[in-house]
Design an enzyme around this catalytic site. Structure first.
Site, PDB file in Angstrom:
ATOM      1  N   GLN A 101       0.991  -1.134  -0.257  1.00 13.12           N
ATOM      2  CA  GLN A 101       0.173  -0.040  -0.423  1.00 13.12           C
ATOM      3  C   GLN A 101       0.336   1.263  -0.192  1.00 13.12           C
ATOM      4  OE1 GLN A 101      -2.573   1.501   3.533  1.00 13.12           O
ATOM      5  NE2 GLN A 101      -4.127   0.741   2.951  1.00 13.12           N
ATOM      6  N   TYR A 184      -5.736   9.984   5.758  1.00 14.98           N
ATOM      7  CA  TYR A 184      -4.444  10.280   5.090  1.00 14.98           C
ATOM      8  C   TYR A 184      -4.696  11.242   3.979  1.00 14.98           C
ATOM      9  CZ  TYR A 184      -3.349   7.628   8.471  1.00 14.98           C
ATOM     10  OH  TYR A 184      -3.364   6.574  10.049  1.00 14.98           O
ATOM     11  N   GLY A 325      -8.274  -8.200   9.030  1.00 18.37           N
ATOM     12  CA  GLY A 325      -7.825  -7.342   9.624  1.00 18.37           C
ATOM     13  C   GLY A 325      -6.390  -8.438  11.269  1.00 18.37           C
ATOM     14  N   ARG A 326      -7.332  -7.831  12.021  1.00 21.60           N
ATOM     15  CA  ARG A 326      -7.429  -8.298  13.018  1.00 21.60           C
ATOM     16  C   ARG A 326      -8.004 -10.040  13.714  1.00 21.60           C
ATOM     17  NH1 ARG A 326      -9.746  -3.038  16.542  1.00 21.60           N
ATOM     18  NH2 ARG A 326      -8.325  -1.720  15.514  1.00 21.60           N
TER      19      ARG A 326
END
Length: 360
Positions: A101, A184, A325-326
């Site tokens: 990424q 971002y 993800g987690r």
């Protein structure tokens, strides 16, 4: 409809299944040089070994001032490129596609990492921090006020993303993702809550999307026609008068025409006053809306925690792939376990682990 363990091909890249690793920041470049370390090799390598189809490395800054924290990874130097090459090679050796990424944190750069220091907010310059930039001089709550970027600085940012994409290809990554989510820099340009510009990069949606589309075109040109290019979006700011799924779908269609192949749909991160409504699979409806509305391939992410839940997202046509993800941090071998629970016999168990493979 395909299932979770059916392959998918993006451009000329086959991916062995639709259970993918979402980019997850590790804040582990403790020398503060942006060079990935043995931690990144073991972390990402374990996820590839665990059976994921695609492993995307964390938000990796295209310039030093684009790092979220001083401990973030980068891909602006030869040393970083060489370190990433070792990691990408191991991921490929496990049968997964290696992705990275590409990111710039904008006004959310130069912050304390979430572990190792109890402080929050912007890192002072005398402790290794730096001035931040953004579309407008509007701070994220609790952070330093950024400097608004001049229009003549934006072509340099576009080149930085393209140069980083070239380095990624040379390092052996088979896919790149452009980070336009989670508050971002590119998300800051997209959202009217953070973009107050009055030039060609502010105001109407086509202006706020201009920088992202320029970057998509530049990255596509940099990597050639064969390599997949993904874009990660936050589908909504979870705040009044902000970025929303309808704008996301519109810009996703534009980005598809500019050369992007699939859209990784998350949400939030732009403002501190966001009001997120959490629940199992809470972001899947956003992926479904954007995929249908823009007629683009999408992946879904967000509190997807069981094999049956992940498989249903794909089989019901709500997304083309699922990113975890987690749950993968808790269990790096989740894909291997999920296949067994779903009655799928995989032929890519690591041979060193075959003695532990469950039998039907």
């Amino acid at each position: 409809m395909p299932g979770l363990f059916d392959p998918i091909t993006l451009r000329s890249t086959p991916i062995r299944n639709r259970l993918w690793v979402a980019p997850m920041c590790q804040y582990s470049c403790l020398d503060r040089d942006g060079v990935p370390t043995d931690w990144h090799l073991v972390h990402l390598g374990a996820l590839a070994r665990g059976g994921a189809g695609l492993v995307i490395a964390e938000a990796t800054a295209v310039v030093p001032e684009g790092r979220i924290s001083p401990e973030d990874t980068g891909i602006w130097s030869d040393e970083q490129e060489a370190a990433w090459a070792r990691i990408a090679e191991f991921i490929r050796g496990q049968g997964a596609v290696a992705g990275i990424q590409l990111a710039h944190a904008g006004r959310k750069a130069s912050t304390f990492s979430p572990w190792g220091d109890a402080r929050h907010g912007s890192v002072p310059s005398d402790e290794g921090g730096w001035p931040t930039v953004a579309p407008s001089a509007v701070a994220f709550e609790g952070y330093a006020v950024p400097r608004a970027l001049d229009a003549d600085e934006l072509p340099g940012l576009v080149r930085a993303f393209a140069d980083a994409a070239v380095r990624a290809v040379r390092a052996g990554f088979g896919l790149v993702e452009i980070h336009a989510a989670h508050g971002y820099l590119l998300h800051q340009f997209l959202s009217p809550l953070s973009n107050h510009r009055t030039d060609a990069y502010g105001g109407p949606l086509e202006n706020r999307a201009r920088l992202l589309l320029e970057i998509v075109r530049a990255v596509r040109a940099a990597v050639g026609e064969e390599l997949p290019v993904l874009v990660r979006f936050s589908a909504t700011d979870w705040a009044d008068d902000g970025w929303d799924p309808e704008q996301t779908a519109t810009v996703a269609a534009w980005a598809r025409d500019a050369g992007a192949d699939l859209f990784d749909i998350s949400s939030g991160g732009l403002v501190a006053h966001q009001a997120i409504r959490l629940g199992p699979g809470y972001q899947v409806p956003f992926a479904e809306h954007i995929g249908d509305g823009a007629e683009v391939p999408v992946s879904a992410v967000g509190l997807i925690t069981t094999p049956a839940q992940a498989d249903a997202v794909v089989r019901e046509g709500r997304a083309d792939a699922v990113m975890l993800g987690r749950e993968l941090l808790r269990d790096p071998h989740f894909p291997l376990r999920a296949a067994h629970e779903l009655g799928v016999d995989l032929d890519y168990w690591p041979p060193q682990y075959l003695r532990a493979k469950p039998r039907p």
